[in-house]
Design a protein around this motif. Structure first.
Motif, PDB file in Angstrom:
ATOM      1  N   GLU A 184       0.815  -1.222   0.000  1.00 27.13           N
ATOM      2  CA  GLU A 184       0.000   0.000   0.000  1.00 27.13           C
ATOM      3  C   GLU A 184       0.846   1.269   0.000  1.00 27.13           C
ATOM      4  N   ALA A 185       2.116   1.170   0.417  1.00 20.62           N
ATOM      5  CA  ALA A 185       2.977   2.357   0.425  1.00 20.62           C
ATOM      6  C   ALA A 185       3.591   2.633  -0.949  1.00 20.62           C
ATOM      7  N   LEU A 186       3.565   1.650  -1.848  1.00 16.60           N
ATOM      8  CA  LEU A 186       4.261   1.808  -3.126  1.00 16.60           C
ATOM      9  C   LEU A 186       3.769   3.012  -3.921  1.00 16.60           C
ATOM     10  N   ALA A 187       2.471   3.076  -4.178  1.00 13.36           N
ATOM     11  CA  ALA A 187       1.940   4.127  -5.056  1.00 13.36           C
ATOM     12  C   ALA A 187       2.110   5.522  -4.483  1.00 13.36           C
ATOM     13  N   PRO A 188       1.702   5.784  -3.218  1.00 12.33           N
ATOM     14  CA  PRO A 188       1.851   7.159  -2.721  1.00 12.33           C
ATOM     15  C   PRO A 188       3.298   7.607  -2.628  1.00 12.33           C
ATOM     16  N   LEU A 189       4.210   6.722  -2.219  1.00 15.33           N
ATOM     17  CA  LEU A 189       5.608   7.140  -2.114  1.00 15.33           C
ATOM     18  C   LEU A 189       6.235   7.312  -3.495  1.00 15.33           C
ATOM     19  N   ALA A 190       5.850   6.455  -4.442  1.00 11.53           N
ATOM     20  CA  ALA A 190       6.355   6.615  -5.806  1.00 11.53           C
ATOM     21  C   ALA A 190       5.863   7.917  -6.434  1.00 11.53           C
ATOM     22  N   ASP A 191       4.678   8.373  -6.001  1.00 13.69           N
ATOM     23  CA  ASP A 191       4.127   9.636  -6.511  1.00 13.69           C
ATOM     24  C   ASP A 191       4.656  10.850  -5.763  1.00 13.69           C
ATOM     25  N   GLY A 192       5.534  10.644  -4.799  1.00 13.11           N
ATOM     26  CA  GLY A 192       6.132  11.765  -4.081  1.00 13.11           C
ATOM     27  C   GLY A 192       5.306  12.298  -2.926  1.00 13.11           C
ATOM     28  N   GLU A 193       4.294  11.548  -2.482  1.00  7.00           N
ATOM     29  CA  GLU A 193       3.446  12.024  -1.391  1.00  7.00           C
ATOM     30  C   GLU A 193       4.176  11.925  -0.050  1.00  7.00           C
ATOM     31  N   ASP A 194       3.859  12.870   0.833  1.00  6.37           N
ATOM     32  CA  ASP A 194       4.261  12.726   2.227  1.00  6.37           C
ATOM     33  C   ASP A 194       3.407  11.625   2.844  1.00  6.37           C
ATOM     34  N   ALA A 195       3.957  10.934   3.849  1.00  4.52           N
ATOM     35  CA  ALA A 195       3.189   9.825   4.425  1.00  4.52           C
ATOM     36  C   ALA A 195       3.695   9.493   5.816  1.00  4.52           C
ATOM     37  N   VAL A 196       2.804   8.913   6.610  1.00  2.00           N
ATOM     38  CA  VAL A 196       3.175   8.209   7.831  1.00  2.00           C
ATOM     39  C   VAL A 196       2.785   6.759   7.630  1.00  2.00           C
ATOM     40  N   LEU A 197       3.743   5.864   7.784  1.00  2.00           N
ATOM     41  CA  LEU A 197       3.518   4.430   7.616  1.00  2.00           C
ATOM     42  C   LEU A 197       3.428   3.785   8.985  1.00  2.00           C
ATOM     43  N   LEU A 198       2.311   3.125   9.255  1.00  2.00           N
ATOM     44  CA  LEU A 198       2.075   2.512  10.559  1.00  2.00           C
ATOM     45  C   LEU A 198       1.989   1.004  10.420  1.00  2.00           C
ATOM     46  N   ALA A 199       2.711   0.296  11.281  1.00  2.00           N
ATOM     47  CA  ALA A 199       2.632  -1.163  11.333  1.00  2.00           C
ATOM     48  C   ALA A 199       3.235  -1.602  12.660  1.00  2.00           C
ATOM     49  N   PRO A 200       2.877  -2.792  13.128  1.00  2.00           N
ATOM     50  CA  PRO A 200       3.479  -3.284  14.365  1.00  2.00           C
ATOM     51  C   PRO A 200       4.987  -3.414  14.241  1.00  2.00           C
ATOM     52  N   THR A 201       5.659  -3.519  15.378  1.00  2.00           N
ATOM     53  CA  THR A 201       7.104  -3.729  15.383  1.00  2.00           C
ATOM     54  C   THR A 201       7.445  -4.935  14.517  1.00  2.00           C
ATOM     55  N   ALA A 202       8.523  -4.824  13.742  1.00  2.00           N
ATOM     56  CA  ALA A 202       8.956  -5.865  12.799  1.00  2.00           C
ATOM     57  C   ALA A 202       7.942  -6.058  11.678  1.00  2.00           C
ATOM     58  N   GLY A 203       7.215  -4.997  11.345  1.00  2.00           N
ATOM     59  CA  GLY A 203       6.195  -5.080  10.295  1.00  2.00           C
ATOM     60  C   GLY A 203       6.692  -4.693   8.912  1.00  2.00           C
ATOM     61  N   PHE A 216       4.843   0.303  26.050  1.00  2.00           N
ATOM     62  CA  PHE A 216       4.617  -1.131  26.265  1.00  2.00           C
ATOM     63  C   PHE A 216       4.461  -1.868  24.940  1.00  2.00           C
ATOM     64  N   LEU A 217       3.740  -1.272  23.986  1.00  2.00           N
ATOM     65  CA  LEU A 217       3.559  -1.918  22.693  1.00  2.00           C
ATOM     66  C   LEU A 217       4.894  -2.101  21.976  1.00  2.00           C
ATOM     67  N   GLN A 218       5.788  -1.140  22.117  1.00  2.00           N
ATOM     68  CA  GLN A 218       7.124  -1.302  21.544  1.00  2.00           C
ATOM     69  C   GLN A 218       7.841  -2.473  22.189  1.00  2.00           C
ATOM     70  N   ARG A 219       7.707  -2.587  23.501  1.00  2.00           N
ATOM     71  CA  ARG A 219       8.461  -3.606  24.223  1.00  2.00           C
ATOM     72  C   ARG A 219       7.934  -5.013  23.973  1.00  2.00           C
ATOM     73  N   ILE A 220       6.621  -5.183  24.051  1.00  2.00           N
ATOM     74  CA  ILE A 220       6.070  -6.517  23.790  1.00  2.00           C
ATOM     75  C   ILE A 220       6.294  -6.910  22.338  1.00  2.00           C
ATOM     76  N   GLY A 221       6.415  -5.889  21.463  1.00  2.00           N
ATOM     77  CA  GLY A 221       6.661  -6.163  20.049  1.00  2.00           C
ATOM     78  C   GLY A 221       8.035  -6.720  19.754  1.00  2.00           C
ATOM     79  N   ARG A 222       8.918  -6.742  20.745  1.00  2.00           N
ATOM     80  CA  ARG A 222      10.234  -7.359  20.549  1.00  2.00           C
ATOM     81  C   ARG A 222      10.140  -8.878  20.488  1.00  2.00           C
ATOM     82  N   THR A 223       9.005  -9.455  20.963  1.00  2.00           N
ATOM     83  CA  THR A 223       8.818 -10.906  20.960  1.00  2.00           C
ATOM     84  C   THR A 223       7.835 -11.297  19.856  1.00  2.00           C
ATOM     85  N   GLY A 224       7.700 -12.625  19.662  1.00  2.00           N
ATOM     86  CA  GLY A 224       6.744 -13.142  18.692  1.00  2.00           C
ATOM     87  C   GLY A 224       7.115 -12.901  17.251  1.00  2.00           C
TER      88      GLY A 224
END
Length: 714
Positions: free
Chosen positions: A34-53, A344-352
């Motif tokens: 989903e990030a391919l098109a907006p970033l290829a078009d030069g858009e500013d963006a915030v990309l959100l995903a869990p740790t190691a995403g 906490f979400l950052q920390r628990i995201g170090r596992t799994g």
């Protein structure tokens, strides 16, 4: 899923080939697609995903493809991280990706050697990995032609953007990005990466700076969880809360559990890291330590050893919270609780991260306060609640710092033209009084309508080529601790001035080991040590300036005391300790408002459960109705002993329409970096705004107050 051609069509064919054949990926992750098109078009963006995403690849792959499509030689992509260790960790991965495309990656931060920097200046890379402070240092350095270095920048990636946005480093980063934009002479694409944020749209607007509302932008978050009602299932993760009662007991539990596994233990102070590390080593556990006052080499050795070992523990502060790779991790253990759900979400995201494993975290509460803090945090987490990231208010000191830095960068700046470097960036719209103060006090000088660095700036910040001016934080003075020529870390000088228990040699606890102080070089701020044979020693550092719990975190504790259990496993010890806490606080909590009690020693206490900032604001607003010298806390305010019901009612009614900011004393201003470059009243107003929670105070003042007072208020 096989790698379909259409999802890779927006990538350069060479890059697409290596994704399939070198990385062996069956396809892209949802965020990466989903990030391919907006970033290829030069858009500013915030990309959100869990740790190691896969956020790094989601940003870098389309930008490397754009680079191959016509971006010229030299630095065209700047990748910014909040900590140097994360940059070091990313370097080989990004070098591999860029190398497939015939492009180069360079690293520049405070630990990079002078020879490596000279090489980078001679052979400018296509991608530059750095921190905001190092970017600033390059801009003001006389050894760097910043127009030649940064005149071709097309995009900036800000990793862990939430870690910047919530404090002054964020305003500093935005101001530096505006200067890069002017140097380039055109817009620079801005891409932020984050795993945990409660208000992504607002974060993106903030990241865009002066181009907000003009440049196209979007939040990309295909895997982000929407807000859910309290009845929904809690987030995935194997989470347990235990009550152990002391740090020594915590060491016993950690030593006894999870033998043969790799465990990461988080503590929220360096002292606790040192004491727990020593306790684990005393019990025969292979233990490594990581915190900010250990030397870079010491941290790197510990992290490398931990990565390669199996049956071991690493004890750390938030230095390992961000995405540094420490290998396959089996367990996360938390002592008491972090200060936010996002943390906490950052920390628990170090596992799994391995197939067939789950995210997990074991909380070990050391006392009643730690238990309630952990239970309240987990109650919020169970509701899928995450804090909004809020930029720090009124950063006038950053405006002063940036004006001085610009004078260093450009040598001279037009007295009426300097605002053009930060057009539309909110803090700079009211910078004229600050510029006038800098001129009046000699921080800058005027010559023919041009401003340049003045003698007072040289005196205050000129040490070591204005290095102090490129750092946004004020760090308390610390002494370097050396064993021979090897730096172990840093310690508080107050610990060196007094002998342990008044007699015998001074001993330190650092890097989880005991040291005997051989001698102290007070002039050069150095301490030389030798290993101590019989253990012992103390660890001490100044407080990091934590301002207490937020309104939501404090109210979550109240919910727990009113009977709400966090939606995690509770051990029998935790259940018993919570029951005792509820009984102890039974008369101090009320579901519909606040409570006023009189304690056995006569104190009249207003139990707001509203957080430290709210209580500081209430104290300033109610003025004579509260004790003016009490220490701020998250739970209650001490009311004036002679308060009667009529005065209490009048104070509250008047306060509803007149919220006051907390008062700030002169000593507190010393903790505000660059406060010397501000008029006292503006520095005080900046700090007061940061200590206040006006919305929380209004909320509390509108709530009913229940009185459990004997004798009753007259």
């Amino acid at each position: 899923m096989s790698a379909s051609s259409h999802e890779l069509d927006l990538l350069h064919p060479t890059l697409a080939h290596h994704i399939v054949n070198t990385l062996g990926w069956p396809g892209l992750r949802p965020l990466q697609r989903e990030a391919l098109a907006p970033l290829a078009d030069g858009e500013d963006a915030v990309l959100l995903a869990p740790t190691a995403g896969g956020k790094t690849e989601a940003a870098v792959f389309p930008l490397l493809s754009a680079m191959a499509g016509g971006w010229g030689p030299g630095v065209s992509l700047v990748y910014v991280c909040p900590i140097k260790a994360l940059l070091n960790n990313l370097l080989p991965r990004l070098q591999a990706y860029a190398g497939w495309m015939g492009r180069s990656v360079g690293l520049w931060h405070g630990d990079v050697t002078a020879s490596a920097r000279q090489r980078l200046l001679r052979e400018r890379p296509d991608v530059l990995l750095t921190t905001p402070e190092s970017l600033e240092a390059m801009l003001v350095s006389t050894k760097v032609d910043h127009y030649e270095m940064f005149g071709r920048v097309r995009a900036v990636v800000v990793d862990e953007v939430h870690a910047f946005a919530g404090d002054d480093r964020g305003w500093h980063l935005l101001a530096v990005l505006e200067r890069l934009t002017r140097i380039r002479g055109g817009a620079i694409q801005r891409v932020g990466l984050s795993a945990t944020v409660g208000n992504p749209a607002e974060l993106l607007t903030w990241l865009q700076g002066s181009s907000a509302g003009e440049a196209p932008a979007r939040v990309v978050a295909p895997e982000a969880q929407p807000a859910k009602p309290a009845a929904a299932e809690p987030p995935p993760g194997d989470v347990e809360l235990d009550y152990v009662g002391s740090l020594d007991n915590a060491a016993k539990v950690i030593a006894a559990l999870h033998a043969g596994e790799k465990r990461l233990v988080f503590c929220d102070s360096r002292q606790v890291v040192e004491r727990l590390g020593a306790g684990l080593r005393a019990r025969g556990v292979t233990t490594f330590l990581s915190h900010a006052s250990l030397s870079a080499d010491e941290r790197r050795r510990a992290e490398d050893a931990f990565t390669q070992a199996r049956d071991c523990v690493i004890v750390a502060t938030s230095t390992l919270e961000l995405g540094i790779d420490v290998g396959d991790l089996d367990r996360v253990i938390q002592i008491d609780a972090p200060g936010s759900v996002a943390s906490f979400l950052q920390r628990i995201g170090r596992t799994g991260r391995r197939g067939g494993t789950n995210r997990n975290c074991l909380f070990l509460a050391l006392n009643d306060t730690g238990l309630l803090k952990a239970a309240g945090l987990l109650h919020l987490w169970g509701r899928h609640w995450v804090e909004a990231v809020t930029p720090t208010p009124e950063p006038r000191h950053i405006v002063a710092q940036q004006l001085l830095a610009l004078c260093l960068q450009e040598f001279e700046v037009g007295e009426r033209l300097w605002p053009e470097w930060w057009p539309g960036l909110d803090p700079f719209g009211h910078g004229e009084p600050i510029a006038a103060h800098l001129l009046a006090e000699g921080f800058v000088e005027r010559d023919g309508g041009m401003l340049m660095i003045g003698p007072e700036a040289e005196r205050k910040f000129g040490h070591r080529h204005f290095m102090e001016l490129t750092s946004v934080f004020t760090a308390p003075p610390e002494f370097v601790v050396l064993h021979g020529r090897t730096e172990i870390g840093r310690t508080n000088p107050a610990l060196l001035a007094a002998r342990e228990h008044g007699t015998g040699p001074r001993r330190l606890l650092l890097a989880g080991r005991s040291w005997t102080v051989a001698w102290v070089d007070w002039r050069r701020s150095r301490c030389f040590v030798e290993p101590a044979e019989n253990g012992g020693g103390a660890a001490r550092w100044e407080s990091s300036g934590h301002t207490g719990l937020s309104f939501d975190m404090a109210r979550a504790q109240r919910d727990v005391l009113l009977g709400t259990d966090p939606r995690v496993r509770l051990t029998r010890r935790a259940v018993a300790a919570l029951a005792e806490a509820r009984e102890r606080h039974e008369e101090r909590v009320h579901p519909d408002g606040t409570v006023v009690t009189r304690s056995g020693d006569g104190d009249l206490r207003w139990w707001t459960w509203a957080g430290t900032k709210t209580n500081l604001t209430l104290r300033a607003t109610l003025n004579t109705g509260v004790d003016p010298v009490q220490r701020p806390n998250d739970r209650w305010l001490r009311l004036a002993e002679d308060l009667d019901s009529a005065r209490w009612k009048a104070l509250r009614e008047a306060a509803t329409d007149r919220i006051a900011l907390p008062e700030v004393d002169r000593e507190a201003l010393e903790g505000l970096k660059f406060n010397a470059a501000l008029p006292d009243h503006l520095a005080a107003r900046t700090l007061a705004a940061r200590l206040a929670d006006v919305d929380g105070a209004r909320h509390v003042l509108k709530e009913p107050a229940r009185f459990i007072v004997d004798p009753p208020l007259r």
